[in-house]
Design a protein around this motif. Sequence first.
Motif, PDB file in Angstrom:
ATOM      1  N   GLU A 332       0.821  -1.215   0.000  1.00 45.75           N
ATOM      2  CA  GLU A 332       0.000   0.000   0.000  1.00 45.75           C
ATOM      3  C   GLU A 332       0.853   1.263   0.000  1.00 45.75           C
ATOM      4  O   GLU A 332       0.430   2.309  -0.481  1.00 45.75           O
ATOM      5  CB  GLU A 332      -0.954   0.010   1.194  1.00 45.75           C
ATOM      6  CG  GLU A 332      -2.138  -0.925   1.031  1.00 45.75           C
ATOM      7  CD  GLU A 332      -3.215  -0.695   2.070  1.00 45.75           C
ATOM      8  OE1 GLU A 332      -3.032   0.198   2.932  1.00 45.75           O
ATOM      9  OE2 GLU A 332      -4.238  -1.391   2.027  1.00 45.75           O
ATOM     10  N   ILE A 335       1.260   3.059  -3.388  1.00 40.81           N
ATOM     11  CA  ILE A 335       0.098   3.599  -4.095  1.00 40.81           C
ATOM     12  C   ILE A 335       0.293   5.055  -4.502  1.00 40.81           C
ATOM     13  O   ILE A 335      -0.016   5.449  -5.640  1.00 40.81           O
ATOM     14  CB  ILE A 335      -1.167   3.428  -3.225  1.00 40.81           C
ATOM     15  CG1 ILE A 335      -1.579   1.960  -3.173  1.00 40.81           C
ATOM     16  CG2 ILE A 335      -2.316   4.279  -3.775  1.00 40.81           C
ATOM     17  CD1 ILE A 335      -2.771   1.685  -2.277  1.00 40.81           C
ATOM     18  N   TYR A 445      -4.858  -0.638  -4.807  1.00 34.05           N
ATOM     19  CA  TYR A 445      -4.065  -1.768  -4.327  1.00 34.05           C
ATOM     20  C   TYR A 445      -4.391  -3.042  -5.097  1.00 34.05           C
ATOM     21  O   TYR A 445      -3.499  -3.796  -5.508  1.00 34.05           O
ATOM     22  CB  TYR A 445      -4.343  -1.958  -2.828  1.00 34.05           C
ATOM     23  CG  TYR A 445      -3.465  -2.966  -2.124  1.00 34.05           C
ATOM     24  CD1 TYR A 445      -2.200  -3.308  -2.599  1.00 34.05           C
ATOM     25  CD2 TYR A 445      -3.906  -3.576  -0.949  1.00 34.05           C
ATOM     26  CE1 TYR A 445      -1.406  -4.229  -1.934  1.00 34.05           C
ATOM     27  CE2 TYR A 445      -3.117  -4.497  -0.270  1.00 34.05           C
ATOM     28  CZ  TYR A 445      -1.874  -4.818  -0.775  1.00 34.05           C
ATOM     29  OH  TYR A 445      -1.087  -5.732  -0.112  1.00 34.05           O
TER      30      TYR A 445
END
Length: 495
Positions: A332, A335, A445
């Motif tokens: 994550e 991102i 994600y």
Amino acid sequence: MDQISLALLSVFFLLVSIVWYSWIFKNWTKKLPPGPRGVPILGYLPFLSHNLHIQLTDLARKYGPIYKLWLGTKLCVVISSPSLIKEVVRDHDAVFANHDPTVAGLVATGGVDIVNSPYGPHWRNLRKVFVREMLSNKNLDDSGPLRRYEVRRAVRNLYGKIGTNVDVGELIFITEVNVVLCLIWGGALEGENRDKIGARFREKVAKFVELLGKPNLSDFFPILAKFDFQGIEKEMKGVLPSVDEILNSVISDRMKIMEDSGGEFSSANRRKDFVQILLDLMKQNDIVIGGTDTTATIVEWVMAELLQSPHAMQKAQQELTQVVGLNNIVEESHITKLHYLDAVIRETFRLHPPLPLLIPKMPSKSCTIGGYTVPEGSRVLLNVWTNYKDPQVWENPTEFKPERFLNDDDNGKWDYIGNNFHYLPFGSGRRVCPGIPLAERMVTYLVATLLHSFDWKVPEGVKLDMEEKFGIVMKKSTPLLAVPYQRLPSLDMYE
């Protein structure tokens, strides 16, 4: 039909006609928006098409950016231009803060959930707890390991299907359901049980969403609601026990954990999850459903657009290679560095908004919009789909062009929180979707992981279908089938 039944039916239509024409007379002196005439009693109902968002756009070209439709005894006002949408969600936001739930929606939630609850203290408390306790940045960060676990498990399962046709929508739905349920259960259920629950929940959610968007005579003729002529209320009541069964098991499991730990989490169960808040929110079905169906829908559309645009898929994968590398897995934390992929997702939201008409609103009092009266109690539809096809705003609006979101001068212009009335994928104002922080993380994600871990192709001999199926959530008319192939050099990346 016997004479008594015929007489009763005649009396009924007479009463409906009296109610309808008395409403017309009551509002005759008001300057209502223009619109097609329709037919007596039924209004425009007989002329509605399956692709309602396209039909409403065509009517806007004829009658202007604000017009009315009589749907039975229900007055519907359709608003299409960004300037008039701003009047609704910004200038008169408090007046239009109520949603207009369907009979099926009221049966499903009792009208006390975050989506359908009337604007007021109860709704404000629900939203405050939901946003502050469940979707704060800290809680989302703390629950990151739960999302990572489910996404990596999806990769492992997908690796076992390399070279075969995969239903992308089903894959993402099950993964997203497991993410939300994992946030709820805190990892209490593992393996086969969770997969079975996810599969069963997908079936129930699909039926749930279908019933919410299904045209219902009870909504257009409230006087008929108690008869449930189409059986939609009965069907919804048949779906609810299965949904409640899942949520009840969640609450029971959490209560047992809390009792065993004397009201506190044991060290093995300290991962942040949603159950404590769900106890306060009293089993909000829309939290789980809203967090699964729309996410799965938009990810499926993203993958479909990329399969149709191999050059765009190649650029997205090149960016992933540069940011993540081929010897690492997507996290994550990557991102915010995936600018092109972010543009791909925003462009897909523009072309295929999951909620093309957002959620219907209902003014708490009569209000003037664009010089016309929008009466209290009418249904107001914001046709944002029309705005996304405006050639004065979007160059070649029907084309998939992620680059249009890469202009540095427009940084922040096309956000998700409703500040730009040309771009409202999650709505705007008081009733903007509260789940934006989680949705934004999960969509990016999931797509990043699918593209980084696998190459994708359309099955041989299969034509990619990009047709839309209108509903309260706009899906692909046919499920997306795609074939994954190993992309990373090391098998360790698929563990």
